[in-house]
Structures are given as C-alpha cells and as structure tokens.
Scaffold this active site. Structure first.
Site, PDB file in Angstrom:
ATOM      1  N   GLY A  77     -15.861   2.283   4.094  1.00  0.00           N
ATOM      2  CA  GLY A  77     -14.559   2.928   3.937  1.00  0.00           C
ATOM      3  C   GLY A  77     -13.833   2.561   2.655  1.00  0.00           C
ATOM      4  N   GLN A  78     -14.559   1.986   1.681  1.00  0.00           N
ATOM      5  CA  GLN A  78     -13.917   1.633   0.412  1.00  0.00           C
ATOM      6  C   GLN A  78     -13.775   2.868  -0.463  1.00  0.00           C
ATOM      7  OE1 GLN A  78     -15.994  -1.293  -1.991  1.00  0.00           O
ATOM      8  NE2 GLN A  78     -14.323  -1.420  -3.479  1.00  0.00           N
ATOM      9  N   ASP A 108       0.852  -1.192   0.000  1.00  0.00           N
ATOM     10  CA  ASP A 108       0.000   0.000   0.000  1.00  0.00           C
ATOM     11  C   ASP A 108       0.892   1.248   0.000  1.00  0.00           C
ATOM     12  OD1 ASP A 108      -3.217   0.536   1.024  1.00  0.00           O
ATOM     13  OD2 ASP A 108      -1.794   2.201   1.095  1.00  0.00           O
ATOM     14  N   ASN A 110     -12.809  -3.668   2.903  1.00  0.00           N
ATOM     15  CA  ASN A 110     -13.757  -2.557   2.982  1.00  0.00           C
ATOM     16  C   ASN A 110     -14.738  -2.657   1.825  1.00  0.00           C
ATOM     17  OD1 ASN A 110     -12.349  -1.477   5.196  1.00  0.00           O
ATOM     18  ND2 ASN A 110     -10.970  -0.320   3.851  1.00  0.00           N
ATOM     19  N   HIS A 155     -10.537  -5.467  -3.158  1.00  0.00           N
ATOM     20  CA  HIS A 155      -9.174  -5.677  -2.633  1.00  0.00           C
ATOM     21  C   HIS A 155      -9.224  -6.058  -1.172  1.00  0.00           C
ATOM     22  CE1 HIS A 155     -10.197  -1.403  -2.254  1.00  0.00           C
ATOM     23  NE2 HIS A 155      -9.478  -1.387  -1.132  1.00  0.00           N
ATOM     24  N   LEU A 156      -8.258  -6.863  -0.769  1.00  0.00           N
ATOM     25  CA  LEU A 156      -8.049  -7.193   0.638  1.00  0.00           C
ATOM     26  C   LEU A 156      -6.856  -6.397   1.128  1.00  0.00           C
ATOM     27  CD1 LEU A 156      -8.166 -11.118   0.707  1.00  0.00           C
ATOM     28  CD2 LEU A 156     -10.064  -9.524   0.696  1.00  0.00           C
ATOM     29  N   HIS A 157      -6.953  -5.890   2.346  1.00  0.00           N
ATOM     30  CA  HIS A 157      -5.798  -5.290   3.016  1.00  0.00           C
ATOM     31  C   HIS A 157      -5.200  -6.349   3.947  1.00  0.00           C
ATOM     32  CE1 HIS A 157      -6.839  -0.885   2.365  1.00  0.00           C
ATOM     33  NE2 HIS A 157      -8.025  -1.431   2.141  1.00  0.00           N
TER      34      HIS A 157
HETATM   35  P1  AMP Z   1      -9.849   1.335   0.372  1.00  0.00           P
HETATM   36  O1  AMP Z   1     -10.065   2.553   1.203  1.00  0.00           O
HETATM   37  O2  AMP Z   1     -10.231   0.048   1.081  1.00  0.00           O
HETATM   38  O3  AMP Z   1     -10.482   1.453  -0.985  1.00  0.00           O
HETATM   39  O4  AMP Z   1      -8.284   1.194   0.183  1.00  0.00           O
HETATM   40  C1  AMP Z   1      -7.591   1.735  -0.896  1.00  0.00           C
HETATM   41  C2  AMP Z   1      -6.132   1.662  -0.558  1.00  0.00           C
HETATM   42  O5  AMP Z   1      -5.388   1.833  -1.747  1.00  0.00           O
HETATM   43  C3  AMP Z   1      -5.652   2.725   0.429  1.00  0.00           C
HETATM   44  O6  AMP Z   1      -5.087   2.093   1.568  1.00  0.00           O
HETATM   45  C4  AMP Z   1      -4.609   3.515  -0.365  1.00  0.00           C
HETATM   46  O7  AMP Z   1      -3.529   3.938   0.420  1.00  0.00           O
HETATM   47  C5  AMP Z   1      -4.195   2.494  -1.415  1.00  0.00           C
HETATM   48  N1  AMP Z   1      -3.632   3.030  -2.655  1.00  0.00           N
HETATM   49  C6  AMP Z   1      -4.124   4.042  -3.402  1.00  0.00           C
HETATM   50  N2  AMP Z   1      -3.365   4.222  -4.502  1.00  0.00           N
HETATM   51  C7  AMP Z   1      -2.377   3.294  -4.444  1.00  0.00           C
HETATM   52  C8  AMP Z   1      -1.258   2.971  -5.277  1.00  0.00           C
HETATM   53  N3  AMP Z   1      -1.011   3.641  -6.423  1.00  0.00           N
HETATM   54  N4  AMP Z   1      -0.436   1.967  -4.904  1.00  0.00           N
HETATM   55  C9  AMP Z   1      -0.671   1.289  -3.750  1.00  0.00           C
HETATM   56  N5  AMP Z   1      -1.710   1.546  -2.926  1.00  0.00           N
HETATM   57  C10 AMP Z   1      -2.552   2.535  -3.264  1.00  0.00           C
END
Ligand code: AMP
Length: 114
Positions: free
Chosen positions: A93-94, A31, A87, A100-102
């Site tokens: 919070g998406q 991330d 999310n 995607h999975l964190h």
């Molecule tokens: P969400 O809020 O669950 O949609 O998470 C999106 C995630 O994508 C956030 O944690 C961002 O920091 C991450 N993110 C956004 N742009 C990039 C990128 N270019 N490379 C890696 N992570 C990213």
C-alpha cells in the site's frame, strides 16, 4: 520536469507541510488526508525509497524514526495508544516512494488492516 517526490519537495521547502517536529535527520508533519484524529508522517531527510531498500547502516536512522514517532505520540497526548505503520511496496500500500512511518491515534483502531 522534476522527478522529486512530494516528500522531497516538502524536505526542500518547495511545498508547505503542517510540521509537528523536525531535526537534522527527519521531519514529522500531519497527513493531508488523515485516517484518524492524529495522523502524522515521519520521514527521513535522506532519500530512501522504501524499507526494502534500507541497508545495515540505516538501522540507527530507522531506530530514530521510530523514536520520533513515539515522542510525537506523547506530544499529541496519545496516552490511550496509537499505531505506527510502515507501508512497503505496491502490495504493502505504499504510494509515495520515500520511506515514511504513519503515526495514527485518537480513535479506536481495528485489526486486521485492509
Ligand atoms: P503511503 O500510501 O504509505 O505511501 O502514504 C502516503 C501518505 O502521504 C498518504 O497517507 C497521503 O495522504 C499522504 N500525503 C500525500 N501528499 C501529502 C502532502 N502534501 N502532505 C501530507 N501528506 C501527504
């Protein structure tokens, strides 16, 4: 103007990512704004906007994404534990409309999340 999400651009190789794993179904990369010492995103190559848009036939893919998160956690030496977060939608919070999975680990995580 492109309506591709940032994750689709990563899949298509149009913008770089710090990849930690890839296969025919998914990618895992760090991330850009890490919330823990290890913060990796696992995304399907297939464009699925969110968990709520998945269908019964996506169940094997969802299982694969979770397995990859587990394998990446082991690869990142998260023996003490970790968290996998998905999310979904605005109140979940998406921010990026590509499933995607964190994977978060490397520090003590608290509960409940914000
Ligand atoms: P969400 O809020 O669950 O949609 O998470 C999106 C995630 O994508 C956030 O944690 C961002 O920091 C991450 N993110 C956004 N742009 C990039 C990128 N270019 N490379 C890696 N992570 C990213």
């Amino acid at each position: 103007m492109s309506d591709k999400t940032i994750f689709k651009k990563i899949i298509d190789g149009e913008i770089p990512a710090d990849l930690v794993y890839e296969d025919e179904l998914c990618l895992a990369f760090r991330d850009v704004s890490p919330q823990a010492p290890t913060h990796v995103l696992v995304i399907p190559r297939q464009e699925i906007r969110s968990l709520s848009e998945t269908r019964a036939e996506d169940v094997p893919l969802l299982g694969h994404l979770v397995k990859v998160a587990r394998d990446v956690a082991a690869q990142c030496n998260l023996e003490e534990g970790y968290r996998v977060v998905l999310n979904c939608g605005p109140q979940g919070g998406q921010e990026i409309p590509h499933l995607h999975l964190h994977l978060l680990g490397g520090r003590q995580l608290t509960w409940p999340p914000g």
